[in-house]
Scaffold this motif. Structure first.
Motif, mmCIF file in Angstrom:
data_model
loop_
_atom_site.group_PDB
_atom_site.id
_atom_site.type_symbol
_atom_site.label_atom_id
_atom_site.label_comp_id
_atom_site.label_asym_id
_atom_site.label_seq_id
_atom_site.Cartn_x
_atom_site.Cartn_y
_atom_site.Cartn_z
ATOM 1 N N THR A 138 0.850 -1.173 0.188
ATOM 2 C CA THR A 138 -0.015 0.153 0.011
ATOM 3 C C THR A 138 0.802 1.213 -0.011
ATOM 4 O OG1 THR A 138 -0.199 0.171 2.439
ATOM 5 C CG2 THR A 138 -1.734 -1.253 1.459
ATOM 6 N N THR A 139 0.199 2.466 -0.179
ATOM 7 C CA THR A 139 0.835 3.575 -0.413
ATOM 8 C C THR A 139 1.282 4.203 1.158
ATOM 9 O OG1 THR A 139 -0.827 4.919 -0.569
ATOM 10 C CG2 THR A 139 0.259 4.156 -2.586
ATOM 11 N N ASN A 140 2.375 4.442 1.491
ATOM 12 C CA ASN A 140 2.620 4.950 3.060
ATOM 13 C C ASN A 140 2.008 6.344 2.922
ATOM 14 O OD1 ASN A 140 3.564 6.059 5.383
ATOM 15 N ND2 ASN A 140 5.678 5.828 4.703
ATOM 16 N N LYS A 141 2.523 7.360 2.348
ATOM 17 C CA LYS A 141 2.060 8.653 2.132
ATOM 18 C C LYS A 141 0.746 8.900 1.577
ATOM 19 C CE LYS A 141 4.613 12.505 1.995
ATOM 20 N NZ LYS A 141 5.692 13.573 1.556
ATOM 21 N N GLY A 142 0.161 7.879 1.081
ATOM 22 C CA GLY A 142 -1.087 7.919 0.424
ATOM 23 C C GLY A 142 -2.216 7.577 1.467
ATOM 24 N N GLY A 143 -1.742 7.148 2.502
ATOM 25 C CA GLY A 143 -2.820 6.732 3.883
ATOM 26 C C GLY A 143 -3.207 5.293 3.468
ATOM 27 N N GLY A 144 -2.088 4.447 3.343
ATOM 28 C CA GLY A 144 -2.385 3.206 3.251
ATOM 29 C C GLY A 144 -3.373 2.587 2.263
ATOM 30 N N ALA A 145 -3.545 3.356 0.730
ATOM 31 C CA ALA A 145 -4.254 2.999 0.046
ATOM 32 C C ALA A 145 -3.851 2.054 -0.808
ATOM 33 C CB ALA A 145 -4.411 4.444 -1.044
ATOM 34 N N CYS A 146 -4.710 0.960 -1.243
ATOM 35 C CA CYS A 146 -4.485 0.202 -2.144
ATOM 36 C C CYS A 146 -4.646 0.341 -3.762
ATOM 37 C CB CYS A 146 -5.380 -1.324 -1.592
ATOM 38 S SG CYS A 146 -5.436 -1.604 -0.062
ATOM 39 N N TRP A 147 -3.728 -0.181 -4.348
ATOM 40 C CA TRP A 147 -3.745 -0.094 -5.877
ATOM 41 C C TRP A 147 -4.790 -0.800 -6.630
ATOM 42 C CZ3 TRP A 147 -0.643 2.155 -9.920
ATOM 43 C CH2 TRP A 147 0.432 3.261 -9.419
ATOM 44 N N ASN A 148 -5.617 -0.318 -7.725
ATOM 45 C CA ASN A 148 -6.588 -1.006 -8.482
ATOM 46 C C ASN A 148 -5.530 -1.988 -9.311
ATOM 47 O OD1 ASN A 148 -7.801 -1.910 -10.981
ATOM 48 N ND2 ASN A 148 -9.281 -0.395 -10.393
ATOM 49 N N PHE A 149 -5.613 -3.157 -9.290
ATOM 50 C CA PHE A 149 -4.576 -4.213 -9.902
ATOM 51 C C PHE A 149 -5.063 -3.912 -11.379
ATOM 52 C CE2 PHE A 149 -3.251 -8.530 -11.148
ATOM 53 C CZ PHE A 149 -2.104 -8.414 -10.614
ATOM 54 N N ASN A 150 -5.988 -3.837 -12.024
ATOM 55 C CA ASN A 150 -6.203 -3.745 -13.321
ATOM 56 C C ASN A 150 -5.334 -2.577 -13.940
ATOM 57 O OD1 ASN A 150 -8.058 -5.662 -13.842
ATOM 58 N ND2 ASN A 150 -9.832 -4.328 -13.468
ATOM 59 N N GLU A 151 -5.123 -1.440 -13.080
ATOM 60 C CA GLU A 151 -4.277 -0.403 -13.337
ATOM 61 C C GLU A 151 -2.664 -0.973 -13.332
ATOM 62 O OE1 GLU A 151 -3.777 3.138 -15.350
ATOM 63 O OE2 GLU A 151 -5.728 2.471 -14.510
ATOM 64 N N ILE A 152 -2.559 -1.709 -12.530
ATOM 65 C CA ILE A 152 -1.066 -2.272 -12.454
ATOM 66 C C ILE A 152 -0.766 -3.052 -13.742
ATOM 67 C CG2 ILE A 152 0.468 -4.002 -11.364
ATOM 68 C CD1 ILE A 152 -0.991 -3.094 -8.620
ATOM 69 N N LEU A 153 -1.786 -3.877 -14.254
ATOM 70 C CA LEU A 153 -1.380 -4.751 -15.404
ATOM 71 C C LEU A 153 -1.459 -3.833 -16.625
ATOM 72 C CD1 LEU A 153 -4.388 -7.142 -14.816
ATOM 73 C CD2 LEU A 153 -1.912 -7.639 -14.718
ATOM 74 N N LYS A 154 -1.918 -2.635 -16.490
ATOM 75 C CA LYS A 154 -1.942 -1.441 -17.822
ATOM 76 C C LYS A 154 -0.356 -1.140 -17.753
ATOM 77 C CE LYS A 154 -6.745 -0.350 -17.806
ATOM 78 N NZ LYS A 154 -7.571 0.833 -17.620
#
Length: 340
Positions: A138-154
């Motif tokens: 998750t993103t530390n400075k983003g407040g523990g937000a989780c990526w959308n896996f579909n965007e990771i695939l893109k």
């Protein structure tokens, strides 16, 4: 009773973890003879469907090794402006690997494939060569937000099309996997290298692991040696990691629930301006302009509650293994009773 919400790194080993550590079989890991380290590395490599894994004393060293493996001096790494490798690793990317960072203006530490595509430097000799894309989940400075896996695939497709390495700083990947019901194999299929931390949500005293395929990982142990990270009878620490993988994964949901409850309480308080969306175990919030940040932190400290300041009236709380239900009730009570 001190309630420490500064980070999920403040935890102490549980009795079960200590017992596992004391019973560990060890050897000299510099000679690749520590059986417990070998078991941990093989287990994590298999979990992600990769060829190799290597134990490190810190997540920073694991990330810095990955950057070194992917790049040559003078090249450029694409990452978010909030990225840990840029903000919190003491300029290591430039010091250790001689690379620069192309910072993307993402949302809560997350960017899009189109942003990556636009950030790749032209193939001309007077530009720094883009060679690596790095994301943090998750993103530390983003407040523990989780990526959308579909965007990771893109993003992966952009990396493949442009011959770029793809590294995941997965310091809190375990939190994302639990929150999103995703699998380690999903991530292993996409990333060239992955660093995972054992000393944050999983509660180990020390340890991170870098995971990747043979071609990229073959020099990882040499780079670790250069960085001073080779260790001897480190199986005592590896045993903590094995115990954590067996016993501390599912309970991450408890941390997430408590963090969301803190976020809900904060969002209803008059002295709070905004609260970042809470997905996992990090709560980032901003005080109203009329509230003094130092005074706020001091009032909590007087009630034996420790949190961290991120500057500009923005503060952070992180829930973890040692944050009990009793502590949680007290924190909610104190937050609602404060007056400014």
């Amino acid at each position: 009773m001190i309630i420490d919400l500064r980070s999920d790194t403040v935890t102490k080993p549980t009795k079960g973890m200590l017992d596992a550590m004391m019973q560990a079989k060890v050897g000299d890991d510099v000679f690749s003879e520590d059986p417990t380290v070998i078991i941990l590395e093989e287990r994590l490599a298999n979990m992600f469907g990769k060829d190799r894994a290597l134990f490190f004393p810190s997540g920073t060293m694991a990330n810095q090794t990955a950057i070194k493996l992917h790049t040559n001096p003078g090249e450029q790494v694409i990452c978010d402006k909030y990225a840990h490798i840029y903000n919190y690793e003491s300029g290591g990317a430039s010091f250790n690997s001689g690379v620069s960072c192309r910072l993307l203006d993402g949302n809560q530490g997350m960017f899009t494939a189109n942003q990556v595509l636009e950030a790749i430097n032209p193939d001309a000799f007077y530009y720094s060569q883009t060679s690596l894309v790095e994301i943090e989940n998750t993103t530390n400075k983003g407040g523990g937000a989780c990526w959308n896996f579909n965007e990771i695939l893109k993003i992966k497709e952009v990396c493949k099309s442009n011959n770029l390495g793809f590294h995941l700083d997965g310091a809190r990947l375990w939190n994302a996997l639990v929150a999103k019901n995703e699998s380690t194999k999903q991530y292993g299929d996409v990333f060239d290298t992955i660093s995972v931390c054992l000393s944050k949500g999983l509660g180990c005293p020390i340890g991170s692991v870098l995971i990747g395929d043979e071609d990229i990982m073959k020099n990882a142990i040499r780079v670790r040696k250069i960085f001073g990270g080779n260790m001897r009878q480190v199986g005592y620490l590896a045993a903590a990691g094995l115990y954590a993988l067996d016993n501390h994964m599912e309970r991450l949901n408890d941390d997430h629930t408590k963090a969301k409850q803190i976020g809900e309480v904060l969002s209803n308080l008059s002295y709070i301006k905004t609260v970042e969306p809470v997905e996992t175990n990090i709560v980032i919030f901003e005080l109203h302009e009329g509230v003094n940040e130092k005074e706020f932190v001091q009032k909590l400290q007087e009630n034996n509650i420790l949190i961290i300041s991120m500057g500009s009236n923005i503060l952070r709380m992180v829930t973890h293994l040692d944050y009990t239900n009793t502590m949680h009730e007290k924190v909610l009570e104190i937050l609602t009773s404060l007056k400014f």
